[in-house]
Design a protein around this motif. Structure first.
Motif, PDB file in Angstrom:
ATOM      1  N   HIS A  63     -40.382  34.155  -8.987  1.00 29.26           N
ATOM      2  CA  HIS A  63     -40.777  33.371  -7.814  1.00 29.26           C
ATOM      3  C   HIS A  63     -39.628  32.657  -7.115  1.00 29.26           C
ATOM      4  O   HIS A  63     -39.717  32.375  -5.921  1.00 29.26           O
ATOM      5  N   ILE A  64     -38.574  32.329  -7.813  1.00 21.37           N
ATOM      6  CA  ILE A  64     -37.408  31.697  -7.189  1.00 21.37           C
ATOM      7  C   ILE A  64     -36.154  32.285  -7.812  1.00 21.37           C
ATOM      8  O   ILE A  64     -36.170  32.770  -8.947  1.00 21.37           O
ATOM      9  N   GLY A  65     -35.040  32.222  -7.073  1.00 22.96           N
ATOM     10  CA  GLY A  65     -33.777  32.708  -7.589  1.00 22.96           C
ATOM     11  C   GLY A  65     -32.955  31.601  -8.220  1.00 22.96           C
ATOM     12  O   GLY A  65     -33.312  30.422  -8.146  1.00 22.96           O
ATOM     13  N   PRO A  66     -31.820  31.942  -8.838  1.00 16.67           N
ATOM     14  CA  PRO A  66     -30.998  30.960  -9.540  1.00 16.67           C
ATOM     15  C   PRO A  66     -30.042  30.181  -8.640  1.00 16.67           C
ATOM     16  O   PRO A  66     -29.409  29.238  -9.105  1.00 16.67           O
ATOM     17  N   VAL A  67     -29.926  30.556  -7.370  1.00 11.55           N
ATOM     18  CA  VAL A  67     -28.979  29.893  -6.476  1.00 11.55           C
ATOM     19  C   VAL A  67     -29.698  28.817  -5.679  1.00 11.55           C
ATOM     20  O   VAL A  67     -30.596  29.120  -4.885  1.00 11.55           O
ATOM     21  N   PRO A  68     -29.350  27.525  -5.871  1.00 12.82           N
ATOM     22  CA  PRO A  68     -30.045  26.443  -5.165  1.00 12.82           C
ATOM     23  C   PRO A  68     -29.936  26.594  -3.653  1.00 12.82           C
ATOM     24  O   PRO A  68     -28.860  26.819  -3.108  1.00 12.82           O
ATOM     25  N   GLY A  69     -31.079  26.478  -2.985  1.00 13.36           N
ATOM     26  CA  GLY A  69     -31.097  26.512  -1.533  1.00 13.36           C
ATOM     27  C   GLY A  69     -31.001  27.882  -0.917  1.00 13.36           C
ATOM     28  O   GLY A  69     -30.982  28.007   0.312  1.00 13.36           O
ATOM     29  N   ALA A  70     -30.949  28.944  -1.732  1.00 11.07           N
ATOM     30  CA  ALA A  70     -30.865  30.301  -1.187  1.00 11.07           C
ATOM     31  C   ALA A  70     -32.188  30.697  -0.549  1.00 11.07           C
ATOM     32  O   ALA A  70     -33.251  30.204  -0.945  1.00 11.07           O
TER      33      ALA A  70
END
Length: 354
Positions: A63-70
């Motif tokens: 659901h979300i990636g590891p890069v903040p704000g990507a």
């Protein structure tokens, strides 16, 4: 790779030394994401559980990636990015981890994935039902947001709420909007302070500004519409505000959500973009980057979150959140149960050998 290595090296030796001075005799070791690689070998050397507290999603998920704000990505790409991120971090730290394991006499080499007893998700499941479903059965229980009590905040110098002047200021006018970015660096203090005051004037609200580590106080002229304070007890102050403008750390976000007031998250990095996106997802806030913030952006975002619809949704969401007391009890119960289960298993194994 070089930047990531420098981040991971920061404080490693000191943390190893600190842990060596305190781990003997522990029934369990409770750690966080950035210290898991240090805590786990110490726990294994003692034969006790190592439990990790996570204040935001930091494990592989679709659901979300590891890069903040990507930007949002398709599920398969998110999963692939997590694989790359975990493998990269393992490459950067495996030699150092294995050296610590050898020093402590712990068998086996450091793996790519963390192998703790539990990964306690210290945030509210109401805000991430998709993760609750995806991680079901993976020893990642959700307990709710953890919180310091008022007595604890006072003891470590994080509460100036008893300022009599502040109490009088609250009583002298309408409910203010709180502005505070905690420990986040403010790129241009003077410009940011001016933007806050200007935007508050444009939307017709009083401004309560917490100076924080960004030292905003030095750039703000106080009057009957603007008040500058130090650290305050969020649990006591936020319910008296119309909205909260903050950096989006898990603790501050939790306090705003529990207070039932809308948020404007001005994020820098780490978990902050995630919590900003959650506020947008549930219609209880807006989000933007703190670097580059100006009066126009603040005015636009404030005009949005100060509407009656945002206030109504924020109050409704607050009613469904796990209370701080419940969250602490759930977390403590999980830790105690892990200690008991490990001790029982050890006793059973000893009996079998005998």
């Amino acid at each position: 790779m070089k930047a990531l290595a420098e981040i991971r090296d920061l404080g490693w030796s000191q943390a190893v030394s600190d842990m060596a001075a305190m781990y003997e005799g522990a029934d369990a070791i409770v750690t966080g994401f950035i210290t898991e690689q240090i805590a786990q070998p110490y726990a294994e050397s003692l034969g006790v559980p190592c439990l990790s507290l996570h204040h935001a999603p930091i494990r592989p998920t679709r659901h979300i990636g590891p890069v903040p704000g990507a930007p949002a990505l398709p599920p398969l790409l998110n999963s692939a990015m997590w694989t790359v991120a975990q493998y990269t971090m393992w490459l950067l730290t495996r030699n150092r981890q294995n050296e610590l394991r050898r020093r402590l006499g712990v068998s086996g080499a450091a793996g790519v994935n963390y192998r703790g007893a539990l990964e306690i998700q210290a945030y509210d499941p109401l805000l991430c039902q998709e993760l609750v479903r995806e991680w079901a059965g993976q020893r990642r229980p959700f307990v709710g947001f953890l919180n310091l009590s008022r007595e604890q905040r006072v003891r470590i110098g994080l509460d100036s709420t008893d300022d009599p002047g502040l109490a009088a200021w609250f009583e002298a006018g309408d409910a203010p909007v709180y502005f505070g970015f905690g420990s986040m660096p403010v790129p241009d203090v003077a410009a940011t302070a001016a933007a806050i005051v200007d935007a508050a004037q444009r939307v017709g609200v009083r401004a309560l500004i917490s100076s924080g580590w960004g030292a905003l106080a030095a750039a703000v002229a106080e009057d009957d519409r603007v008040r500058v304070v130090g650290a305050v007890d969020h649990d006591r102050i936020f319910p008296r505000c119309r909205a909260v403008v903050h950096h989006g750390g898990a603790g501050t976000t939790a306090a705003a959500l529990r207070a039932g007031v809308p948020s404007l998250v001005c994020w820098v990095g780490s978990d902050q973009p995630y919590w900003g996106a959650r506020c947008v997802r549930y219609g209880v806030g807006e989000t933007t980057r703190l670097p580059g913030i100006d009066a126009d952006i603040l005015t636009e975002k404030l005009a949005t979150i100060l509407s009656s619809e945002y206030t109504r949704r924020a109050r409704a969401l607050a009613e469904g959140l796990i209370s701080p007391e419940q969250a602490v009890r759930r977390c403590a119960d999980l830790i105690e149960r892990s200690v008991h289960d490990r001790a029982t298993h050890a006793d059973d194994s000893e009996s079998e050998r005998t």
